[in-house]
Enzyme design. Structure first.
Site, PDB file in Angstrom:
ATOM      1  N   PRO A  10      67.051  60.168  28.876  1.00 13.13           N
ATOM      2  CA  PRO A  10      67.815  58.657  28.153  1.00 13.13           C
ATOM      3  C   PRO A  10      66.918  58.056  27.584  1.00 13.13           C
ATOM      4  O   PRO A  10      65.900  58.111  27.331  1.00 13.13           O
ATOM      5  CB  PRO A  10      67.036  58.404  30.059  1.00 13.13           C
ATOM      6  N   ASN A  11      67.930  56.813  26.710  1.00 13.76           N
ATOM      7  CA  ASN A  11      67.628  56.097  26.143  1.00 13.76           C
ATOM      8  C   ASN A  11      67.305  56.774  24.508  1.00 13.76           C
ATOM      9  O   ASN A  11      67.645  55.922  23.642  1.00 13.76           O
ATOM     10  CB  ASN A  11      66.477  54.819  26.433  1.00 13.76           C
ATOM     11  N   ARG A  18      66.145  51.404  18.124  1.00 11.06           N
ATOM     12  CA  ARG A  18      65.012  52.001  19.971  1.00 11.06           C
ATOM     13  C   ARG A  18      63.373  52.022  19.379  1.00 11.06           C
ATOM     14  O   ARG A  18      62.967  52.994  19.036  1.00 11.06           O
ATOM     15  CB  ARG A  18      64.952  52.296  20.346  1.00 11.06           C
ATOM     16  N   TYR A  23      59.364  55.041  17.713  1.00 14.15           N
ATOM     17  CA  TYR A  23      59.931  56.361  17.964  1.00 14.15           C
ATOM     18  C   TYR A  23      61.179  56.487  16.726  1.00 14.15           C
ATOM     19  O   TYR A  23      61.318  57.974  16.551  1.00 14.15           O
ATOM     20  CB  TYR A  23      61.607  55.682  19.247  1.00 14.15           C
ATOM     21  N   ASN A  74      63.884  66.821  25.346  1.00 12.75           N
ATOM     22  CA  ASN A  74      63.217  65.186  25.215  1.00 12.75           C
ATOM     23  C   ASN A  74      63.674  64.781  26.529  1.00 12.75           C
ATOM     24  O   ASN A  74      64.573  64.122  26.459  1.00 12.75           O
ATOM     25  CB  ASN A  74      63.127  64.698  24.457  1.00 12.75           C
ATOM     26  N   ALA A  77      62.085  59.581  30.091  1.00  6.62           N
ATOM     27  CA  ALA A  77      61.635  58.686  31.160  1.00  6.62           C
ATOM     28  C   ALA A  77      61.756  59.356  32.191  1.00  6.62           C
ATOM     29  O   ALA A  77      60.619  59.320  32.948  1.00  6.62           O
ATOM     30  CB  ALA A  77      61.990  57.161  31.303  1.00  6.62           C
ATOM     31  N   HIS A  80      58.289  61.406  33.029  1.00  2.32           N
ATOM     32  CA  HIS A  80      56.969  61.318  33.740  1.00  2.32           C
ATOM     33  C   HIS A  80      57.760  61.248  34.928  1.00  2.32           C
ATOM     34  O   HIS A  80      56.961  60.971  36.429  1.00  2.32           O
ATOM     35  CB  HIS A  80      56.907  60.323  33.917  1.00  2.32           C
ATOM     36  N   GLU A  98      58.731  71.535  25.479  1.00  5.63           N
ATOM     37  CA  GLU A  98      59.115  70.192  25.533  1.00  5.63           C
ATOM     38  C   GLU A  98      59.058  69.043  24.396  1.00  5.63           C
ATOM     39  O   GLU A  98      57.643  69.647  23.973  1.00  5.63           O
ATOM     40  CB  GLU A  98      58.255  69.802  27.170  1.00  5.63           C
ATOM     41  N   HIS A 100      58.521  65.502  22.645  1.00  3.71           N
ATOM     42  CA  HIS A 100      58.177  63.888  22.731  1.00  3.71           C
ATOM     43  C   HIS A 100      58.427  63.509  21.397  1.00  3.71           C
ATOM     44  O   HIS A 100      57.143  63.636  20.616  1.00  3.71           O
ATOM     45  CB  HIS A 100      57.030  63.281  23.210  1.00  3.71           C
ATOM     46  N   ARG A 107      50.212  56.264  24.393  1.00  2.00           N
ATOM     47  CA  ARG A 107      50.380  55.414  25.665  1.00  2.00           C
ATOM     48  C   ARG A 107      50.190  54.857  26.878  1.00  2.00           C
ATOM     49  O   ARG A 107      48.423  55.478  27.433  1.00  2.00           O
ATOM     50  CB  ARG A 107      51.713  54.962  24.900  1.00  2.00           C
ATOM     51  N   ARG A 111      53.050  57.248  31.321  1.00  2.00           N
ATOM     52  CA  ARG A 111      53.584  58.048  30.199  1.00  2.00           C
ATOM     53  C   ARG A 111      52.084  59.119  29.968  1.00  2.00           C
ATOM     54  O   ARG A 111      52.749  60.516  29.141  1.00  2.00           O
ATOM     55  CB  ARG A 111      53.718  58.181  28.841  1.00  2.00           C
TER      56      ARG A 111
HETATM   57  C1  DHK Z   1      60.902  59.266  24.652  1.00  2.00           C
HETATM   58  C2  DHK Z   1      60.785  57.931  25.889  1.00  2.00           C
HETATM   59  O1  DHK Z   1      61.998  57.850  26.157  1.00  2.00           O
HETATM   60  C3  DHK Z   1      60.318  57.884  26.578  1.00  2.00           C
HETATM   61  O2  DHK Z   1      60.573  57.311  27.889  1.00  2.00           O
HETATM   62  C4  DHK Z   1      59.018  58.646  27.003  1.00  2.00           C
HETATM   63  C5  DHK Z   1      59.137  59.626  25.209  1.00  2.00           C
HETATM   64  C6  DHK Z   1      58.482  59.414  25.630  1.00  2.00           C
HETATM   65  C7  DHK Z   1      58.991  60.004  23.925  1.00  2.00           C
HETATM   66  O3  DHK Z   1      58.155  59.784  22.656  1.00  2.00           O
HETATM   67  O4  DHK Z   1      60.456  60.683  22.907  1.00  2.00           O
HETATM   68  O5  DHK Z   1      57.902  57.920  27.462  1.00  2.00           O
END
Ligand code: DHK
Length: 144
Positions: A10-11, A18, A23, A74, A77, A80, A98, A100, A107, A111
Site C-alpha cells: 500500500p501507498n 509521497r 521515500y 516491499n 505498512a 508491521h 524484503e 524497505h 523511524r 515501524r
Molecule cells: C514503506 C511504507 O509504506 C511504510 O509503511 C513502511 C516502507 C516503510 C519503506 O520504507 O519502503 O513503514
C-alpha cells in the site's frame, strides 16, 4: 530462466509524490523499469505488481507458488501488521527478499518490527530504490 515476482504494498503507487524526503523522488514506474533492466542483465524474468489491498497481495503470493523462483516484496505498512502476508510467504518455497526504501529502524517505534522478516532470506532497508536492485543481485547469487 528464473522468474522473480516484485511485489509492492500500500501507498507505494504514490512514490515520487509521497514524502520524497523519506521515500525518494523516483516513481514506482521508474523503479520497475530499472529493476526490469537489472533483472534481464542477470538473466531473470521479472513481473511487477502493486496493491493497496492485503488480500490481493496474499493471493498473488499464493499464485507465485506455481510460477516464481523468488519474491522481492516491499509490504509497505503491512510489514508491521500482516500475519496473513507472513503466512502466505511461509507457504512459498522460493527465496524471499524484503525491501524497505527507508531505514525502518531509524523511524517511529511501530515501524521497527516487521512480521515478514521472520520469513525473509534477506532484509534490505534504507538503501532507497537501489534496495530493490540489491535484492536482485543477491538473488543472482542465491539462485545461481
Ligand atoms: C514503506 C511504507 O509504506 C511504510 O509503511 C513502511 C516502507 C516503510 C519503506 O520504507 O519502503 O513503514
Amino acid at each position: 530462466m528464473k522468474h522473480v515476482l516484485l511485489l509492492n504494498g500500500p501507498n507505494l503507487n504514490m512514490l515520487g509524490r509521497r514524502q520524497p524526503e523519506i521515500y525518494g523522488a523516483e516513481t514506482l514506474a521508474d523503479i520497475v523499469a530499472r529493476c526490469t533492466l537489472r533483472a534481464s542483465d542477470l538473466g531473470f524474468t521479472l513481473e511487477a505488481r502493486q496493491s493497496n489491498y492485503e488480500g490481493e497481495l496474499v493471493t498473488w503470493i499464493q499464485d507465485a507458488r506455481e510460477k516464481a523462483d523468488a519474491i522481492i516484496i516491499n509490504p509497505g505498512a503491512y510489514s508491521h501488521t500482516s500475519v496473513a502476508i507472513l503466512d502466505a510467504l511461509s507457504m512459498f518455497e522460493g527465496r524471499v527478499m524484503e525491501v524497505h526504501l527507508s531505514n525502518i529502524h531509524k523511524r517511529e517505534a511501530f515501524r521497527h518490527h516487521s512480521y515478514v522478516s521472520a520469513r525473509a532470506d534477506a532484509v534490505i532497508a534504507g538503501c532507497g530504490a537501489e534496495g530493490y536492485e540489491l535484492a536482485l543481485l543477491r538473488l543472482a547469487t542465491l539462485l545461481g
